[in-house]
Design an enzyme around this catalytic site. Structure first.
Site, short mmCIF file in Angstrom:
data_model
loop_
_atom_site.label_atom_id
_atom_site.label_comp_id
_atom_site.label_asym_id
_atom_site.label_seq_id
_atom_site.Cartn_x
_atom_site.Cartn_y
_atom_site.Cartn_z
N ASP A 408 25.12 43.09 -4.66
CA ASP A 408 24.63 41.76 -4.32
C ASP A 408 23.66 41.18 -5.34
O ASP A 408 23.60 39.96 -5.51
CB ASP A 408 23.92 41.80 -2.96
CG ASP A 408 24.90 41.97 -1.81
OD1 ASP A 408 25.64 41.02 -1.52
OD2 ASP A 408 24.93 43.06 -1.22
N TRP A 447 20.90 37.04 -4.19
CA TRP A 447 19.84 37.20 -3.19
C TRP A 447 20.38 37.74 -1.86
O TRP A 447 19.66 37.78 -0.88
CB TRP A 447 19.14 35.86 -2.95
CG TRP A 447 18.53 35.30 -4.21
CD1 TRP A 447 17.28 35.59 -4.70
CD2 TRP A 447 19.13 34.38 -5.13
NE1 TRP A 447 17.07 34.90 -5.87
CE2 TRP A 447 18.19 34.15 -6.16
CE3 TRP A 447 20.36 33.74 -5.19
CZ2 TRP A 447 18.45 33.30 -7.23
CZ3 TRP A 447 20.62 32.89 -6.26
CH2 TRP A 447 19.68 32.68 -7.26
N ASP A 448 21.66 38.13 -1.82
CA ASP A 448 22.28 38.61 -0.59
C ASP A 448 22.21 37.55 0.50
O ASP A 448 21.99 37.84 1.67
CB ASP A 448 21.60 39.90 -0.10
CG ASP A 448 22.45 40.66 0.92
OD1 ASP A 448 23.63 40.31 1.08
OD2 ASP A 448 21.93 41.58 1.56
N TYR A 449 22.43 36.30 0.11
CA TYR A 449 22.44 35.18 1.05
C TYR A 449 23.84 34.92 1.60
O TYR A 449 24.23 33.77 1.83
CB TYR A 449 21.91 33.91 0.38
CG TYR A 449 20.40 33.82 0.29
CD1 TYR A 449 19.57 34.49 1.18
CD2 TYR A 449 19.80 33.02 -0.68
CE1 TYR A 449 18.19 34.38 1.10
CE2 TYR A 449 18.41 32.90 -0.77
CZ TYR A 449 17.62 33.59 0.13
OH TYR A 449 16.25 33.47 0.05
N ASP A 450 24.62 36.00 1.79
CA ASP A 450 25.97 35.82 2.32
C ASP A 450 25.92 35.09 3.67
O ASP A 450 24.94 35.14 4.39
CB ASP A 450 26.69 37.16 2.46
CG ASP A 450 25.81 38.25 3.07
OD1 ASP A 450 24.65 37.96 3.40
OD2 ASP A 450 26.29 39.38 3.20
#
Length: 782
Positions: A408, A447-450
């Site tokens: 990520d 930012w792992d903003y999935d």
């Protein structure tokens, strides 16, 4: 101070040192220095904190406590006992008064009362099966095909909800020792509830009594549990024209198999469909719990075929399958942070009755229609859909909230297709298996903003009339309304400049999309927002803040220093999604408001620390997601301090609240009211539960139900409470203590004229709530 922080701490430290030494030698001057320090601290606190209560706690708490102790020592400095008792009494009164103020709710906003029932122009998505739903049932995960989480229940009201009592309780007897967190929402059809347990055992319960009718165990092993043993729910399918289909099938079979096929076709006219943690889709008969042997291989299909190497725990179905026009679409979680080239995020469509693979979408190899060429696999490391999709039966589309590419926090090796579809909503044509359109919420996401929330379908009023639309929420807090036919934004979206730099700055996007309709996101952090129970742990957090890289949202990842990610990867809005009251035109969104404190770690340092992918570790002890993830195949591992906690006390560095719930007018995006969600009763320093009913706003996972009668039911927070909130005021009007964490979405239904509220209380390892296996139903006390 050397890091650019406040001069107060240096001045106060020196003053406190001198005061202590002088008092030790019984010099009255030490008292006067302390008095100056006290009033100086008071003035500094007023300047930094204004009337924000939680900012006063660490700044003044220790000083007041020291003042109390000093007052007791006054006789040693030549003062009378009467003066000592009077001053110590004054400090005690100040402390008690200040502490009692903690019970007064703060950080509440009330701008307007929601519109009256029936006054809204917002409608749920028409022609999407909503008219077929029995008003007494809850037949799909989000209550209806539009994922509204709206119940037409009217007999439980703000006026009588205080009479809500437990009607029945069921124990699943399925509690994993680690990574627990079932996150389950049952469904209800006719007189039965259907649900899945943590390890994907399927259960049917009597809707009136909670008694078990049948149970089916697909035998999922503990080694296959990914980050969390989560099964958010199951799907239901009733065969259309089943008798005609049955006869057609029999006519094409040999005489020897006709009887067996006929019996099975009759048995599986109603099916319960579920995914498993080891990557299977299973179907069982809704009446008996027996596998539907005409589906796939004796009642199951394996989605891992042609993915290549898939170690245990790397590919798991945790979301709820969606069925659109007879096609099952289910994404899967690919274990985060392990490898750049982890198993593929390929999306597949299966025939709901036969299990036949109808299509497969490999975004990097779009020419693949079903299977990859001989000797090849689906592209590894591509973005996956780990959450739940929403189906549009009218348009033949499934709306897929996509995650990120594997690894990520590193984007240097992503393909053009990955960069296009990562952290995007993809509208999948279920007839062709090809995207109809996509809408991206983060460019080049590191930012792992999935996207974790299931979208909700509405008909939205515009100047040209009602438009088929959807509501999309995001972890960074932005809420978008899109035309669900075309993907066009119906409300404002702006591309704004964002920070660049960090590691491999050429791979950062110079702009990001921002919704101008509404955001759950709070203002950027400042040093003043750093918190602690005392000024000492607050100082530690302020030092960390000053040392870190932070330029607001989308601060680029760095390796030589920590960077602050705010909001963190747990929201904004996550898998609990939102609830929509179409009768009032109100959206209910609970959210998290916490930062992460992150650092990219060089491969050399990661190797020294022994950070390896899970399948290469001798022992697997679990842990928070991102905390020492190896990201094998990239130059950097990542170390994520989720929530940004101090290692000694375990407290969060940002001041409360850490989570909230908000009512939003869907027609114009304005906030009606906003309040903290969750109390401190189950939280405290060093992991010790305080037991205090202070409404501080805690981290939360799970969503809500909104009723036509004007109630919002939600658990989600870390205080192990389920509560009812009055939609007009935001006030809690009923609550009950759960025997385990309620990190799941509740549901409601009616059976034999009585309304029930149901919550699965299974706890959650990441939220640090106690584990359990409870299914609890509430009804009005008669």
């Amino acid at each position: 101070m050397s890091e650019g922080g406040s001069y107060y701490y240096a001045i106060a430290g020196i003053a406190l040192l001198f005061s202590s030494v002088l008092i030790y030698f019984k010099r009255r001057s030490g008292l006067w220095i302390f008095i100056l320090l006290f009033f100086g601290t008071l003035g500094w606190t007023m300047w930094e904190s204004a009337l924000d209560y939680w900012r006063w706690v660490p700044r003044m708490g220790v000083i007041v406590a020291l003042g109390f102790i000093l007052a007791l020592l006054l006789p040693n400095l030549g003062f009378s006992k009467r003066a000592s008792l009077s001053l110590s009494g004054a400090f005690a009164v100040i402390f008690i008064a200040a502490f009692s103020m903690a019970f007064v709710p703060t950080n509440w906003t009330h701008n307007a009362t929601p519109p009256q029932v029936g006054s809204s122009l917002i409608k749920l998505g028409t022609n999407n099966g909503i008219s077929d739903i029995d008003s007494d049932d809850w037949p799909v995960y989000g209550r209806d095909n539009n994922a509204s989480r709206y119940s037409p229940v009217t007999d439980i009201t703000p006026e009588n909800v205080s009479s809500l009592k437990r009607a029945w309780q069921y124990r699943t007897k399925d509690i994993p020792l680690k990574r627990y967190g079932a996150e389950t929402t049952p469904i209800k059809i006719d007189d039965k509830l259907y649900l899945c347990t943590a390890r994907n055992q399927l259960v049917a319960l009597d809707a009136q009594t909670g008694k078990q009718i049948w149970r089916y165990d697909p035998e999922v092993a503990d080694k296959d549990i990914p980050y969390t043993a989560a099964c958010r729910g199951v799907a239901y399918y009733k065969a259309v024209n089943s008798s005609a289909q049955e006869q057609t099938d029999i006519n094409h079979k040999s005489t020897a198999s006709k009887n067996a096929l006929k019996l099975n076709a009759l048995a599986c006219s109603e099916r319960i469909v579920s995914g498993t943690l080891d990557g299977r889709i299973v179907e069982v008969d809704a009446q008996t719990g027996k596998p539907c042997i005409d589906f796939g291989n004796q009642g199951e299909v394996d989605i891992k075929e042609y993915m290549g190497k898939t170690p245990s725990g790397f590919v798991a179905i945790t979301g709820v399958p969606v069925i659109v026009k007879g096609v099952i679409i289910t994404g899967h979680q690919v274990l985060d942070g392990q490898k750049r080239y982890a198993p593929s995020g390929v999306i597949k469509g299966f025939d709901v009755q036969t299990g036949e693979l109808l299509w497969a979408w490999d975004m990097v190899k779009p020419n693949i229609s079903k299977l990859p060429p001989k000797g090849e696999t689906y592209t590894r490391g591509t973005p996956n859909m780990w959450t739940s999709a929403t189906g549009d039966n009218d348009l033949g589309l499934a709306y897929l909230p996509m995650g990120n590419s594997s690894a990520d926090y590193w984007s240097g090796s992503r393909t053009a297709a990955e960069l296009k579809y990562a952290t995007s909503l993809v509208a999948m044509d279920v007839n062709t298996g090809k995207p109809a359109w996509s809408f991206q919420t983060v460019h080049k996401d590191v930012w792992d903003y999935d996207l974790g929330s299931q979208v909700s379908l509405i008909d939205y009023p515009t100047k040209d009339g009602q438009v088929p639309a959807l509501v999309l929420t995001s972890k960074q807090g932005d809420i978008y309304i899109l035309n669900r036919e075309t993907g066009e934004a119906l409300t404002g979206v702006e591309e704004r400049e964002v920070p660049t730099g960090g590691v491999v700055p050429e791979t950062r996007s110079e702009t990001q999309p921002f919704s101008t309709f509404h955001t759950l996101r709070k203002p950027d952090l400042t040093a003043r927002d750093m918190w602690g129970v005392t000024m000492f742990d607050q100082l530690a957090c302020r030092i960390q803040f000053q040392k870190a890289s932070y330029q607001g949202i989308y601060t680029p990842p760095t390796t030589k220093q920590h960077w602050i990610e705010y909001p963190g990867y747990n929201g904004g809005s996550d898998w609990g999604s939102v609830a929509i009251d179409p009768s009032r035109g109100v959206l209910i969104a609970n959210y998290n408001d916490m930062p992460n404190y992150n650092r990219l770690v060089s491969r050399e340092e990661a190797n020294e620390r022994g950070w390896k992918p899970r399948d290469e570790m001798e022992h697997d002890d679990g842990g928070a997601e991102g905390a020492g993830d190896p990201q094998q195949g990239t130059p950097y591992a990542v170390d994520v301090n989720a929530g940004w906690r101090l290692p000694f006390t375990g407290l969060l560095c940002k001041q409360p609240p850490y989570g909230g719930i908000r009512a939003i007018n869907l027609e114009d995006g304005t906030t009606l009211w906003d309040r903290p969600l969750g109390t401190a009763r189950n939280n405290g320093p060093f992991g010790i539960a305080s037991g205090l009913p202070l409404t501080i706003g805690t981290p939360n996972n799970g969503g809500s139900v909104v009723t036509k009668s004007g109630l919002i039911f939600i658990a989600a927070a870390t205080d192990n409470l389920i509560r009812a909130i009055d939609i007009n005021t935001g006030e809690t009007v009923w609550q009950d203590v759960l025997p385990a964490g309620g990190q799941a979405n509740p549901m409601m239904y009616r059976e034999k004229g009585k309304s029930y509220l149901v919550i699965v209380a299974a706890g959650h390892h990441f939220m640090e709530t106690p584990p359990g296996d409870y299914v609890i139903a509430y009804s009005l006390d008669e």
